[in-house]
Design a protein around this motif. Structure first.
Motif, PDB file in Angstrom:
ATOM      1  N   PHE A 264      14.763  80.527  37.879  1.00 15.09           N
ATOM      2  CA  PHE A 264      16.120  80.601  37.338  1.00 15.09           C
ATOM      3  C   PHE A 264      16.237  79.570  36.220  1.00 15.09           C
ATOM      4  O   PHE A 264      16.282  78.375  36.464  1.00 15.09           O
ATOM      5  CB  PHE A 264      17.148  80.346  38.449  1.00 15.09           C
TER       6      PHE A 264
ATOM      7  N   ILE B 237      23.013  76.593  41.761  1.00 15.74           N
ATOM      8  CA  ILE B 237      21.961  77.030  40.839  1.00 15.74           C
ATOM      9  C   ILE B 237      22.489  77.059  39.416  1.00 15.74           C
ATOM     10  O   ILE B 237      21.824  76.598  38.473  1.00 15.74           O
ATOM     11  CB  ILE B 237      21.423  78.417  41.251  1.00 15.74           C
ATOM     12  N   ARG B 238      23.683  77.577  39.231  1.00 15.53           N
ATOM     13  CA  ARG B 238      24.240  77.663  37.877  1.00 15.53           C
ATOM     14  C   ARG B 238      24.533  76.283  37.293  1.00 15.53           C
ATOM     15  O   ARG B 238      24.384  76.070  36.091  1.00 15.53           O
ATOM     16  CB  ARG B 238      25.486  78.542  37.892  1.00 15.53           C
TER      17      ARG B 238
ATOM     18  N   ILE C 246      20.174  85.899  41.540  1.00 17.39           N
ATOM     19  CA  ILE C 246      20.860  84.774  42.160  1.00 17.39           C
ATOM     20  C   ILE C 246      21.866  85.273  43.188  1.00 17.39           C
ATOM     21  O   ILE C 246      21.928  84.790  44.322  1.00 17.39           O
ATOM     22  CB  ILE C 246      21.580  83.924  41.093  1.00 17.39           C
TER      23      ILE C 246
ATOM     24  N   MET D   8      21.288  74.979  36.077  1.00 21.75           N
ATOM     25  CA  MET D   8      20.916  75.674  34.841  1.00 21.75           C
ATOM     26  C   MET D   8      21.743  75.168  33.661  1.00 21.75           C
ATOM     27  O   MET D   8      21.230  75.031  32.555  1.00 21.75           O
ATOM     28  CB  MET D   8      21.073  77.188  35.008  1.00 21.75           C
TER      29      MET D   8
ATOM     30  N   THR E 156      25.190  79.926  44.677  1.00 18.34           N
ATOM     31  CA  THR E 156      25.254  80.424  43.301  1.00 18.34           C
ATOM     32  C   THR E 156      25.785  79.349  42.357  1.00 18.34           C
ATOM     33  O   THR E 156      25.256  79.177  41.246  1.00 18.34           O
ATOM     34  CB  THR E 156      26.132  81.682  43.203  1.00 18.34           C
TER      35      THR E 156
ATOM     36  N   ARG F 212      18.550  87.923  35.955  1.00 19.13           N
ATOM     37  CA  ARG F 212      18.574  86.594  36.588  1.00 19.13           C
ATOM     38  C   ARG F 212      19.821  86.420  37.448  1.00 19.13           C
ATOM     39  O   ARG F 212      19.750  85.995  38.602  1.00 19.13           O
ATOM     40  CB  ARG F 212      18.541  85.525  35.500  1.00 19.13           C
ATOM     41  N   ASP F 213      20.975  86.753  36.897  1.00 23.27           N
ATOM     42  CA  ASP F 213      22.232  86.568  37.628  1.00 23.27           C
ATOM     43  C   ASP F 213      22.323  87.487  38.845  1.00 23.27           C
ATOM     44  O   ASP F 213      22.866  87.110  39.884  1.00 23.27           O
ATOM     45  CB  ASP F 213      23.425  86.798  36.698  1.00 23.27           C
TER      46      ASP F 213
END
Length: 210
Positions: free
Chosen positions: A103, A84-85, A120, A88, A81, A116-117
């Motif tokens: 994402f 990915i964040r 994830i 982003m 997580t 989206r969250d």
């Protein structure tokens, strides 16, 4: 803007090629392929992998990072997580081949952000659960083999670790049993056994330290 495929594999080069083929079949035009081979996804975070570090250096805002599934990006729920964040936050769009997930940190719609969250979190949790099952099966098999060498270990697997990984990859991609058998050189009966009881098939490899 560039599209980069990141592949993490255990051993065989053909699995890397297969992941690119999968991505291109899903409609991605791949500009670069970054690969970490022989690196554990269970124990090593993406930023600590030799080629994983390259991703953070080379990807820029607007670039697309393609992975087979989110488990390629981390070793556990928190790692996946956060990875990915972080991408982003840098303006990188992360896309998966399996399930065609996207994402994108640029969205400002609160509903889209919530969905989206949630995705994830769900996919990262699933990836960690699968990794823990695999790790437990390997540990149990190895401990059993080392601690009780006089115990019957069952029939030695007719497939290697590389073949097992490729079978799993192809089955997860929806390929037919016959096609998987032909591509990997494993009998259809063995492919069926791996499909129907994946954990036991992997535990057998561990028992024989294969």
């Amino acid at each position: 803007m560039q599209t980069v495929l990141y592949a993490r594999v255990s051993v065989a080069d053909q699995i890397v090629a297969h992941q690119r083929t999968q991505a291109e079949a899903a409609g991605f035009k791949i500009d670069h392929v970054i690969t970490d081979e022989g690196v554990s996804g269970i124990s090593t975070v993406l930023a600590d992998r030799p080629q994983g570090r390259r991703l953070f250096d080379m990807l820029r805002r607007g670039d697309v990072l393609v992975v087979r599934w989110v488990d390629r990006l981390g070793r556990n729920y928190l790692d996946v997580t956060e990875t990915i964040r972080e991408f982003m936050r840098r303006g990188v769009i992360v896309k998966t081949v399996i399930n065609a997930m996207t994402f994108d940190g640029s969205t400002t719609d609160p509903i889209q952000m919530a969905v989206r969250d949630a995705l994830i979190a769900f996919m990262a949790a699933t990836a960690q659960a699968q990794a823990e099952v695999t790790k437990a099966a390997q540990a149990a098999g190895i401990a059993h083999a080392k601690g009780r060498e006089d115990t019957y270990l069952g029939r030695k697997p007719s497939y290697t670790r590389a073949q097992f990984d490729e079978v799993v990859n192809r089955l997860d991609s929806g390929e037919a049993i016959q096609a998987v058998s032909k591509a990997t050189g494993i009998t259809r009966q063995t492919v069926y056994r791996i499909r129907d009881n994946r954990s036991e098939a992997e535990a057998a490899l561990a028992r024989w330290a294969a």
